[in-house]
Enzyme design. Structure first.
Site, PDB file in Angstrom:
ATOM      1  N   SER A 111       0.843  -1.188   0.000  1.00  0.00           N
ATOM      2  CA  SER A 111       0.000   0.000   0.000  1.00  0.00           C
ATOM      3  C   SER A 111       0.878   1.237   0.000  1.00  0.00           C
ATOM      4  CB  SER A 111      -0.899   0.025   1.239  1.00  0.00           C
ATOM      5  OG  SER A 111      -1.575   1.273   1.351  1.00  0.00           O
ATOM      6  N   TYR A 158      -2.114  -0.293   9.735  1.00  0.00           N
ATOM      7  CA  TYR A 158      -2.154  -0.816   8.368  1.00  0.00           C
ATOM      8  C   TYR A 158      -0.865  -0.475   7.631  1.00  0.00           C
ATOM      9  CZ  TYR A 158      -3.986  -1.646   3.647  1.00  0.00           C
ATOM     10  OH  TYR A 158      -4.186  -2.092   2.367  1.00  0.00           O
ATOM     11  N   TYR A 216     -17.072   5.108   1.584  1.00  0.00           N
ATOM     12  CA  TYR A 216     -17.012   6.414   2.257  1.00  0.00           C
ATOM     13  C   TYR A 216     -16.722   7.539   1.259  1.00  0.00           C
ATOM     14  CZ  TYR A 216     -11.878   6.180   2.036  1.00  0.00           C
ATOM     15  OH  TYR A 216     -10.578   6.109   1.613  1.00  0.00           O
ATOM     16  N   LYS A 261       2.039  -3.035   6.082  1.00  0.00           N
ATOM     17  CA  LYS A 261       2.417  -3.063   4.670  1.00  0.00           C
ATOM     18  C   LYS A 261       3.900  -2.747   4.486  1.00  0.00           C
ATOM     19  CE  LYS A 261      -1.567  -4.276   3.069  1.00  0.00           C
ATOM     20  NZ  LYS A 261      -1.763  -5.591   2.433  1.00  0.00           N
TER      21      LYS A 261
END
Length: 255
Positions: free
Chosen positions: A148, A161, A201, A165
């Site tokens: 990511s 997160y 979102y 990654k």
């Protein structure tokens, strides 16, 4: 239908939605036998397999909840059971680690349990699934990790997160050096924002979506097929001289 991956065996974790689904469908169109890994959404995995078969491809679903003790061994046991007809020898050519757990929390709001779960799914599972795959993975094979942009661009709201990654990128580098003697390439693909089911979102907030588009040099947010195309290149013979790399797949975000 292209034959770029004709009769290769490809395994994709998190293959029932988003980038994973686009990848397995692309692999199948190019002639591969594809194992569609999934954790929870059996209906989506079944639908993915059915669509591939209707288009003349070969696919089967592999169910394992990642991030739990013993998940790697259960994954390969499920693979052998589900793939006994299409992959009777259990050998594979391509392994794509796409399954991931998100986390939207800054440090002040991040709990230990959430951090541990993110690391278990995003780092530990790929590491040990790969370890157990090494005897199955043919020489000249491919390992592709979905990283990511959050690993390299400051993203305080994605702290856990992004850390996971970044760890996956380090795993990519080390494994590429380790497996090069077998002509196995190992690379990471690092998307920016991709419009999948996790991007609702942005669909609900056009102003926020416009702000994110403004950060992208190519002037739009990514689609799953954009990333799947890069993965397919790395999986192909044409990608055989690329290893140990983190490939930006963000359309030029935050240049």
């Amino acid at each position: 239908m292209s034959a770029a991956l004709q009769d290769k065996v490809a395994v994709v974790t998190g293959g029932s939605h988003g980038i994973g689904r686009a990848t397995v469908e692309r692999f199948a169109r190019e002639g591969a036998v594809v194992a569609v890994g999934y954790g929870h959404d059996e209906a989506a995995a079944g639908d993915t397999v059915e669509r591939i078969r209707k288009d003349g491809g070969r696919a089967f679903a592999v169910h394992t909840e990642l991030g739990t003790p013993g998940d790697a061994a259960r994954f390969w046991a499920a693979f052998d059971e589900a793939g006994r007809d299409l992959v009777p020898d259990g050998k594979i050519d391509i392994l794509v680690h796409n399954a991931a757990k998100g986390s939207f929390a800054r440090l002040a709001d991040l709990g230990e349990d959430e951090f541990d779960k993110v690391m278990a799914v995003n780092v530990k599972a790929p590491l040990f699934i790969t370890k157990l795959a090494l005897p199955r993975l043919r020489d000249g094979g491919r390992i592709i990790n979905l990283a990511s942009l959050a690993a390299t661009v400051a993203s305080p709201d994605l702290l856990a997160y992004g850390i996971s990654k970044a760890a996956l990128n380090t795993f990519t580098l080390d494994l590429a050096a380790d497996l090069g003697r077998r002509r196995i390439t190992v690379n990471s693909v690092a998307p920016g924002i991709v419009m999948t089911r996790n991007s609702q979102y942005l669909r609900d907030n056009p102003e926020l979506a416009e702000q994110q588009v403004a950060r992208v040099a190519l002037g739009r947010l990514g689609e799953a097929d954009d990333v799947a195309g890069i993965i397919a290149f790395l999986a192909s013979d044409e990608g055989g001289w690329v290893t140990g790399q983190v490939i930006d797949a963000s359309g030029g975000t935050a240049l």
